[in-house]
Write a protein that holds these residues in place. Structure first.
Motif, PDB file in Angstrom:
ATOM      1  N   GLY A   9       0.801  -1.217   0.000  1.00  0.00           N
ATOM      2  CA  GLY A   9       0.000   0.000   0.000  1.00  0.00           C
ATOM      3  C   GLY A   9       0.834   1.267   0.000  1.00  0.00           C
ATOM      4  N   SER A  10       2.153   1.126   0.213  1.00  0.00           N
ATOM      5  CA  SER A  10       3.030   2.300   0.185  1.00  0.00           C
ATOM      6  C   SER A  10       3.044   2.888  -1.223  1.00  0.00           C
ATOM      7  CB  SER A  10       4.459   1.920   0.582  1.00  0.00           C
ATOM      8  OG  SER A  10       4.509   1.508   1.914  1.00  0.00           O
ATOM      9  N   ARG A  11       3.007   4.201  -1.307  1.00  0.00           N
ATOM     10  CA  ARG A  11       3.063   4.906  -2.585  1.00  0.00           C
ATOM     11  C   ARG A  11       4.486   5.383  -2.826  1.00  0.00           C
ATOM     12  NH1 ARG A  11      -0.659   9.497  -1.816  1.00  0.00           N
ATOM     13  NH2 ARG A  11       0.267  10.067  -3.791  1.00  0.00           N
ATOM     14  N   ILE A  12       4.983   5.128  -4.035  1.00  0.00           N
ATOM     15  CA  ILE A  12       6.378   5.443  -4.349  1.00  0.00           C
ATOM     16  C   ILE A  12       6.474   6.141  -5.706  1.00  0.00           C
ATOM     17  CG2 ILE A  12       7.291   3.543  -2.976  1.00  0.00           C
ATOM     18  CD1 ILE A  12       7.308   3.302  -6.730  1.00  0.00           C
ATOM     19  N   ARG A  13       7.683   6.640  -5.994  1.00  0.00           N
ATOM     20  CA  ARG A  13       7.989   7.191  -7.315  1.00  0.00           C
ATOM     21  C   ARG A  13       9.300   6.567  -7.794  1.00  0.00           C
ATOM     22  NH1 ARG A  13       7.008  12.680  -6.702  1.00  0.00           N
ATOM     23  NH2 ARG A  13       4.901  12.122  -7.342  1.00  0.00           N
ATOM     24  N   HIS A  14       9.279   6.027  -9.008  1.00  0.00           N
ATOM     25  CA  HIS A  14      10.440   5.401  -9.642  1.00  0.00           C
ATOM     26  C   HIS A  14      10.924   6.345 -10.739  1.00  0.00           C
ATOM     27  CE1 HIS A  14      12.623   2.583 -12.257  1.00  0.00           C
ATOM     28  NE2 HIS A  14      12.660   1.739 -11.231  1.00  0.00           N
ATOM     29  N   LYS A  15      12.226   6.490 -10.900  1.00  0.00           N
ATOM     30  CA  LYS A  15      12.752   7.469 -11.869  1.00  0.00           C
ATOM     31  C   LYS A  15      12.372   7.152 -13.312  1.00  0.00           C
ATOM     32  CE  LYS A  15      17.265   5.586 -12.833  1.00  0.00           C
ATOM     33  NZ  LYS A  15      18.533   5.952 -13.357  1.00  0.00           N
ATOM     34  N   ASP A  16      12.164   5.876 -13.649  1.00  0.00           N
ATOM     35  CA  ASP A  16      11.804   5.513 -15.022  1.00  0.00           C
ATOM     36  C   ASP A  16      10.319   5.208 -15.210  1.00  0.00           C
ATOM     37  OD1 ASP A  16      14.465   5.691 -15.921  1.00  0.00           O
ATOM     38  OD2 ASP A  16      14.877   3.656 -15.210  1.00  0.00           O
ATOM     39  N   TYR A  17       9.686   4.608 -14.200  1.00  0.00           N
ATOM     40  CA  TYR A  17       8.302   4.134 -14.339  1.00  0.00           C
ATOM     41  C   TYR A  17       7.259   5.088 -13.756  1.00  0.00           C
ATOM     42  CZ  TYR A  17      10.804  -0.203 -15.301  1.00  0.00           C
ATOM     43  OH  TYR A  17      11.649  -1.150 -15.812  1.00  0.00           O
ATOM     44  N   GLY A  18       7.685   6.073 -12.988  1.00  0.00           N
ATOM     45  CA  GLY A  18       6.737   7.034 -12.421  1.00  0.00           C
ATOM     46  C   GLY A  18       6.150   6.585 -11.089  1.00  0.00           C
ATOM     47  N   ASP A  19       4.925   7.042 -10.826  1.00  0.00           N
ATOM     48  CA  ASP A  19       4.273   6.754  -9.549  1.00  0.00           C
ATOM     49  C   ASP A  19       3.695   5.348  -9.530  1.00  0.00           C
ATOM     50  OD1 ASP A  19       4.894   9.333  -8.917  1.00  0.00           O
ATOM     51  OD2 ASP A  19       2.850  10.097  -9.034  1.00  0.00           O
ATOM     52  N   GLY A  20       3.733   4.739  -8.334  1.00  0.00           N
ATOM     53  CA  GLY A  20       3.209   3.390  -8.194  1.00  0.00           C
ATOM     54  C   GLY A  20       2.860   3.071  -6.758  1.00  0.00           C
ATOM     55  N   VAL A  21       2.293   1.880  -6.583  1.00  0.00           N
ATOM     56  CA  VAL A  21       1.882   1.388  -5.266  1.00  0.00           C
ATOM     57  C   VAL A  21       2.455  -0.004  -5.069  1.00  0.00           C
ATOM     58  CG1 VAL A  21      -0.094   0.739  -3.820  1.00  0.00           C
ATOM     59  CG2 VAL A  21      -0.258   2.717  -5.331  1.00  0.00           C
ATOM     60  N   VAL A  22       3.033  -0.256  -3.901  1.00  0.00           N
ATOM     61  CA  VAL A  22       3.533  -1.591  -3.556  1.00  0.00           C
ATOM     62  C   VAL A  22       2.323  -2.502  -3.363  1.00  0.00           C
ATOM     63  CG1 VAL A  22       4.819  -2.961  -1.876  1.00  0.00           C
ATOM     64  CG2 VAL A  22       5.602  -0.651  -2.460  1.00  0.00           C
ATOM     65  N   VAL A  23       2.251  -3.587  -4.154  1.00  0.00           N
ATOM     66  CA  VAL A  23       1.113  -4.501  -4.072  1.00  0.00           C
ATOM     67  C   VAL A  23       1.491  -5.873  -3.515  1.00  0.00           C
ATOM     68  CG1 VAL A  23      -0.222  -3.353  -5.870  1.00  0.00           C
ATOM     69  CG2 VAL A  23       1.343  -5.203  -6.504  1.00  0.00           C
ATOM     70  N   ASN A  24       2.794  -6.154  -3.438  1.00  0.00           N
ATOM     71  CA  ASN A  24       3.225  -7.450  -2.906  1.00  0.00           C
ATOM     72  C   ASN A  24       4.711  -7.361  -2.552  1.00  0.00           C
ATOM     73  OD1 ASN A  24       3.184 -10.113  -2.141  1.00  0.00           O
ATOM     74  ND2 ASN A  24       2.705 -10.942  -4.165  1.00  0.00           N
ATOM     75  N   LEU A  25       5.141  -8.264  -1.670  1.00  0.00           N
ATOM     76  CA  LEU A  25       6.549  -8.389  -1.314  1.00  0.00           C
ATOM     77  C   LEU A  25       7.002  -9.791  -1.657  1.00  0.00           C
ATOM     78  CD1 LEU A  25       6.414  -6.815   2.254  1.00  0.00           C
ATOM     79  CD2 LEU A  25       7.120  -5.691   0.157  1.00  0.00           C
ATOM     80  N   LYS A  26       8.149  -9.891  -2.297  1.00  0.00           N
ATOM     81  CA  LYS A  26       8.755 -11.191  -2.587  1.00  0.00           C
ATOM     82  C   LYS A  26      10.039 -11.294  -1.780  1.00  0.00           C
ATOM     83  CE  LYS A  26       6.563 -12.196  -6.836  1.00  0.00           C
ATOM     84  NZ  LYS A  26       6.681 -12.972  -8.032  1.00  0.00           N
TER      85      LYS A  26
END
Length: 67
Positions: A9-26
């Motif tokens: 559920g954490s909201r992040i920003r990636h330099k290449d892919y833009g904004d996103g949400v963590v949906v799972n942990l491996k």
């Protein structure tokens, strides 16, 4: 020094892919769904900008018994 692992559920920003949400942990990284692209696996040590952090659940492993 290790960075804290983000929770689902954490909201992040990636330099290449833009904004996103963590949906799972491996075992070695996050599965993040990005608004501009598909879901991607990103290693834990990749430098992400954290927009909103959700605390990680300590119970990352669930065992299921089959009858």
């Amino acid at each position: 020094m290790l960075n804290a692992i983000l929770g689902i559920g954490s909201r992040i920003r990636h330099k290449d892919y833009g904004d996103g949400v963590v949906v799972n942990l491996k075992s070695n990284g996050y599965v993040i769904t990005f608004t501009q692209t598909d879901s991607k696996e990103i290693k834990f040590d990749y430098p992400l900008e954290v927009i909103e952090e959700v605390e990680r659940d300590n119970d990352l492993v669930t065992y299921m018994m089959w009858s």
